[in-house]
Design an enzyme around this catalytic site. Structure first.
Site, PDB file in Angstrom:
ATOM      1  N   CYS A  78      -4.576   8.861   9.650  1.00 45.43           N
ATOM      2  CA  CYS A  78      -4.702   7.979  11.120  1.00 45.43           C
ATOM      3  C   CYS A  78      -4.308   8.841  12.158  1.00 45.43           C
ATOM      4  CB  CYS A  78      -4.008   6.767  10.981  1.00 45.43           C
ATOM      5  SG  CYS A  78      -4.752   5.283  10.360  1.00 45.43           S
TER       6      CYS A  78
ATOM      7  N   LYS B 238       0.819  -1.267   0.121  1.00 44.93           N
ATOM      8  CA  LYS B 238       0.075   0.041   0.004  1.00 44.93           C
ATOM      9  C   LYS B 238       0.866   1.251   0.010  1.00 44.93           C
ATOM     10  CE  LYS B 238      -1.531   1.676   3.956  1.00 44.93           C
ATOM     11  NZ  LYS B 238      -1.415   3.110   4.308  1.00 44.93           N
TER      12      LYS B 238
ATOM     13  N   ARG C 278       1.993  14.150  13.572  1.00 46.67           N
ATOM     14  CA  ARG C 278       2.289  14.082  12.116  1.00 46.67           C
ATOM     15  C   ARG C 278       2.478  15.364  11.366  1.00 46.67           C
ATOM     16  NH1 ARG C 278      -0.942   8.871   9.944  1.00 46.67           N
ATOM     17  NH2 ARG C 278       1.263   8.417   8.747  1.00 46.67           N
TER      18      ARG C 278
HETATM   19  C1  UD1 Z   1       4.721   6.425   6.564  1.00 42.51           C
HETATM   20  C2  UD1 Z   1       4.001   5.452   6.164  1.00 42.51           C
HETATM   21  C3  UD1 Z   1       3.104   4.972   7.929  1.00 42.51           C
HETATM   22  C4  UD1 Z   1       4.469   4.510   8.489  1.00 42.51           C
HETATM   23  C5  UD1 Z   1       5.380   5.838   8.712  1.00 42.51           C
HETATM   24  C6  UD1 Z   1       6.522   5.527   9.528  1.00 42.51           C
HETATM   25  C7  UD1 Z   1       2.934   5.998   4.141  1.00 42.51           C
HETATM   26  C8  UD1 Z   1       1.804   6.454   3.402  1.00 42.51           C
HETATM   27  N1  UD1 Z   1       2.576   5.919   5.608  1.00 42.51           N
HETATM   28  O1  UD1 Z   1       4.108   7.568   7.141  1.00 42.51           O
HETATM   29  O2  UD1 Z   1       2.340   3.839   7.445  1.00 42.51           O
HETATM   30  O3  UD1 Z   1       3.954   4.337   9.880  1.00 42.51           O
HETATM   31  O4  UD1 Z   1       5.811   6.017   7.542  1.00 42.51           O
HETATM   32  O5  UD1 Z   1       7.176   4.376   9.043  1.00 42.51           O
HETATM   33  O6  UD1 Z   1       4.025   5.441   3.770  1.00 42.51           O
HETATM   34  N2  UD1 Z   1       7.926  13.924  10.815  1.00 42.51           N
HETATM   35  C9  UD1 Z   1       8.375  15.348  11.160  1.00 42.51           C
HETATM   36  N3  UD1 Z   1       8.278  16.308  10.184  1.00 42.51           N
HETATM   37  C10 UD1 Z   1       7.780  15.774   9.049  1.00 42.51           C
HETATM   38  C11 UD1 Z   1       7.449  14.365   8.536  1.00 42.51           C
HETATM   39  C12 UD1 Z   1       7.657  13.514   9.572  1.00 42.51           C
HETATM   40  O7  UD1 Z   1       8.809  15.616  12.249  1.00 42.51           O
HETATM   41  O8  UD1 Z   1       7.714  16.833   8.043  1.00 42.51           O
HETATM   42  C13 UD1 Z   1       8.273  12.925  12.020  1.00 42.51           C
HETATM   43  C14 UD1 Z   1       6.632  12.229  12.279  1.00 42.51           C
HETATM   44  O9  UD1 Z   1       6.135  13.012  13.336  1.00 42.51           O
HETATM   45  C15 UD1 Z   1       7.298  10.958  13.051  1.00 42.51           C
HETATM   46  C16 UD1 Z   1       8.623  10.571  12.077  1.00 42.51           C
HETATM   47  O10 UD1 Z   1       8.859  11.954  11.371  1.00 42.51           O
HETATM   48  O11 UD1 Z   1       7.583  10.986  14.270  1.00 42.51           O
HETATM   49  C17 UD1 Z   1       8.375   9.626  10.884  1.00 42.51           C
HETATM   50  O12 UD1 Z   1       7.238  10.005  10.148  1.00 42.51           O
HETATM   51  P1  UD1 Z   1       7.150   9.639   8.495  1.00 42.51           P
HETATM   52  O13 UD1 Z   1       8.031   8.719   8.270  1.00 42.51           O
HETATM   53  O14 UD1 Z   1       7.274  10.874   7.618  1.00 42.51           O
HETATM   54  O15 UD1 Z   1       5.921   9.004   8.497  1.00 42.51           O
HETATM   55  P2  UD1 Z   1       4.577   9.179   7.365  1.00 42.51           P
HETATM   56  O16 UD1 Z   1       5.293   9.158   5.996  1.00 42.51           O
HETATM   57  O17 UD1 Z   1       3.513  10.031   7.796  1.00 42.51           O
END
Ligand code: UD1
Length: 433
Positions: free
Chosen positions: A120, A22, A125
């Site tokens: 979710c 996914k 996030r």
């Molecule tokens: C993706 C996955 C999700 C998974 C997550 C971690 C998709 C669609 N979703 O979510 O299923 O649980 O990776 O493996 O692929 N963060 C920041 N600033 C940002 C972006 C992220 O601080 O601009 C932090 C988040 O709060 C979190 C960490 O980085 O603590 C990891 O998040 P991230 O890897 O970005 O998760 P998603 O891409 O949202």
């Protein structure tokens, strides 16, 4: 309202075929609009998140056609470049990953607009890293009335350091940089298998990306991308969920269409707690015939233990002998299922980002609700262990990411059915006895 009714107590046995990933699909479908030519994508999981993203892609004017249930043909040539390129609120409220269209459209048209993402509810996030990356490439990013807009006269490659390892920011910035002028380096990039899959897909469209899967990704911008045919990798988390279901129900499942290397963190935890795992070229068998042992788990970016498997392993550990400690280091709000699991008899105490789990022998059936996608799947595993009836509501979360979940479980011998009314539940109970 649709819900699952489950009568547990049956060891799951048989074979299951894993769908396309996914999280790779969400990046790849968005990236497909970056060429005017037709792109054919195979092994697309038919789940709610991919269907919603495809609607969003149609919403901006691209042509989307299903060749069969898992093959989609997308043509970005019909998008009107001078329009707003606005991805509506409706889609982003349903799936956070619509924000991949920010990077894809910024790369191709040098502007894009997407409503601020929801998704979710597993933590704050933020999207600061996405914005920082776009700005480093020369885009101006504005947030106004709940919309993020990007605009650039030209995109120029740059050196970008990600302060936190982020899957979403790595993919989004990589997409924009592919059509920027010159070289971009993303340092402290995420290394998840789906990052590599999105990079391979973009390269098959003519991009020049090197180093995906390591923490330094180097991109040399190209003028344009072309059509391609591409098949998405198998879903690491769906596979891991069935691995845990085999262990927790003391079953024996052959999980087919997987890349065993992507499952190593999950496999090693299962071996550590006493399950048997046999790896083949593109399948794994998980077997268990005794009560498992406790262990400690800390979620980490790939190749560490995935946060998306944290609820499922916690359910397994809640049945294992002894005390386990599970530390969630990626998202701060990922223990919401613990309250539901406690109602089934689990003994779990949450302190900050740590769950202290005292294993119990079994669970009791209960009426519970899925708080989010992965926690929902974990609660289904718990209900499959409990020897009496459970109902699980809010299964719309589970449907976001698991294709034909109940059908796959039924084929493994589980007593599970998707029902709508109290009468349906009674019918199920009469049938199962
Ligand atoms: C993706 C996955 C999700 C998974 C997550 C971690 C998709 C669609 N979703 O979510 O299923 O649980 O990776 O493996 O692929 N963060 C920041 N600033 C940002 C972006 C992220 O601080 O601009 C932090 C988040 O709060 C979190 C960490 O980085 O603590 C990891 O998040 P991230 O890897 O970005 O998760 P998603 O891409 O949202």
């Amino acid at each position: 309202m649709e819900q699952y009714v489950i009568k547990g107590g049956i060891p799951l046995e048989g074979e299951v075929v894993i769908a396309g990933a996914k999280n790779a699909a969400l990046g790849i479908l968005a990236a497909a609009v970056m060429t005017d030519q037709e792109v054919k994508i195979e092994n697309v999981p038919n789940v709610r998140d991919t269907r919603v993203l495809l609607q969003a892609i149609e919403g901006i004017g691209a042509r989307v056609r299903y060749e069969d249930e898992h093959t989609v043909i997308i043509c970005g040539g019909t998008i009107r470049p001078n329009s707003d390129l606005c991805v509506d609120d409706e889609f982003i409220r349903k799936i956070r990953a619509s924000y991949y269209l920010l990077g894809a459209l910024l790369g191709k048209y040098k502007h894009s607009q997407v409503a601020l993402p929801g998704g979710c509810d597993i933590g704050a996030r933020p999207i600061d890293l996405h914005i920082k990356g776009f700005e480093a490439l020369g885009a101006k990013v504005d947030i106004l009335n709940g919309m993020i807009s990007t605009h650039a006269d030209e995109l120029i490659g740059n050196h970008i350091y990600m302060d936190v390892t982020s899957v979403g920011a790595t993919i989004n910035v990589m997409m924009a940089a592919v059509l920027a002028e010159g070289k971009t380096t993303i340092e402290n990039a995420a290394k998840e298998p789906h990052i590599v899959d999105v990079a391979n897909f973009l390269n098959s469209m003519g991009a020049n990306i090197k180093g995906a899967g390591t923490d330094v990704i180097r991109i040399r911008g190209v003028r344009e991308l072309h059509g391609t045919t591409y098949s998405i990798i198998p879903d690491q988390i769906e596979a891991g969920t069935f691995m845990m279901a085999a262990a927790a129900t003391k079953g024996n499942i052959l999980i087919k269409n997987v890349i065993p290397k992507h499952l190593e963190a999950i496999t090693s935890k299962l071996l550590e707690i006493g399950a048997r795992v046999i790896e083949y070229d593109d399948s794994v068998r998980v077997m268990c015939d005794k009560r498992l042992k406790s262990t400690n788990v800390k979620t980490l970016p790939y190749p560490g233990f995935p946060t998306d498997m944290q609820p499922q392993i916690s359910v397994t550990l809640a049945l294992s002998k002894g005390t386990s400690i599970v530390t969630e280091s990626i998202f701060e709000n990922r223990f919401k299922y613990v309250a539901e699991l406690s109602r089934m008899g689990a003994k779990i105490r949450v302190e900050g980002n740590t769950a202290i789990i005292d294993g119990v022998e079994t669970f009791a059936g209960a009426a519970i609700a899925a708080p989010d996608l992965r926690a929902g799947a974990a609660l289904v595993i718990a209900a499959l262990v409990a020897d009496d009836y459970s109902t699980i509501s809010d299964i719309k979360y589970i449907q976001r990411g698991y294709e034909k979940f109940e059908e796959k479980l039924q084929a493994l011998g589980a007593h599970i059915e998707k029902v709508e009314t109290e009468k349906d539940i009674q019918k199920f109970k009469l049938k199962i006895g």
